[in-house]
Design an enzyme around this catalytic site. Structure first.
Site, mmCIF file in Angstrom:
data_model
loop_
_atom_site.group_PDB
_atom_site.id
_atom_site.type_symbol
_atom_site.label_atom_id
_atom_site.label_comp_id
_atom_site.label_asym_id
_atom_site.label_seq_id
_atom_site.Cartn_x
_atom_site.Cartn_y
_atom_site.Cartn_z
ATOM 1 N N GLY A 105 9.954 10.683 -14.958
ATOM 2 C CA GLY A 105 10.974 11.295 -14.111
ATOM 3 C C GLY A 105 11.747 12.355 -14.881
ATOM 4 N N HIS A 106 11.023 13.079 -15.742
ATOM 5 C CA HIS A 106 11.665 14.115 -16.555
ATOM 6 C C HIS A 106 10.614 15.086 -17.084
ATOM 7 C CE1 HIS A 106 10.579 10.944 -19.542
ATOM 8 N NE2 HIS A 106 10.125 12.009 -20.203
ATOM 9 N N ALA A 107 11.092 16.138 -17.711
ATOM 10 C CA ALA A 107 10.245 17.093 -18.421
ATOM 11 C C ALA A 107 10.858 17.304 -19.799
ATOM 12 C CB ALA A 107 10.165 18.414 -17.668
ATOM 13 N N VAL A 150 6.854 14.808 -15.473
ATOM 14 C CA VAL A 150 5.978 13.643 -15.559
ATOM 15 C C VAL A 150 6.594 12.457 -14.829
ATOM 16 C CG1 VAL A 150 4.896 12.001 -17.147
ATOM 17 C CG2 VAL A 150 5.157 14.374 -17.818
#
Length: 135
Positions: A46-48, A93
């Site tokens: 839940g981040h990049a 992702v």
């Protein structure tokens, strides 16, 4: 997206299978951090990452990975321990659908730094859109 699969070398014999991963040879970066996830009961990611390159390897079980560059998205089943997914910086992702025995090994080229994460989807999309417009 510039992500791609990396086939990892392995040697099977009567004793089992040995897989080795060498920095700069099997992965296209110097490995600075290694971590793994196990006993996952929900969604991860839940981040990049702004600058981090990563290689994700499903060393046991399986899980799904959704990736996006802010414009295009793809979903992959991770279930082959001899094949990792290379993720360049600025790849959003999301990891889901972990089997009870799943273990996800992550190799990264940076040390952990919370400020290098983008955790807001709208911010990520805006950043990638402005980056594409500048090209």
């Amino acid at each position: 997206m510039v992500l791609h699969w990396i086939d990892l070398p392995y040697v099977p014999d009567a004793r089992g299978v040995l897989t080795s991963i060498e920095s700069g040879l099997d992965v296209p970066f110097e490995i600075r951090r290694v971590f793994f996830m196990r006993d996952v009961r929900g969604e991860r990611g839940g981040h990049a990452h702004r600058v981090t390159h990563q290689l994700l390897v499903p060393v046991a079980g399986s899980f799904s990975i959704e990736v996006s560059d802010g414009s295009d998205s793809a979903k992959h089943l991770m279930n082959d321990p001899h094949r990792g997914l290379f993720l360049p910086p600025m790849t959003w992702v999301r990891l889901t659908d972990f089997t009870p025995d799943a273990i996800c090994l992550v190799l990264a080229d940076t040390l952990y730094a919370d400020v290098s994460y983008i955790r807001d989807w709208d911010e990520f999309v805006a950043m990638t859109a402005s980056s594409r417009a500048a090209r």
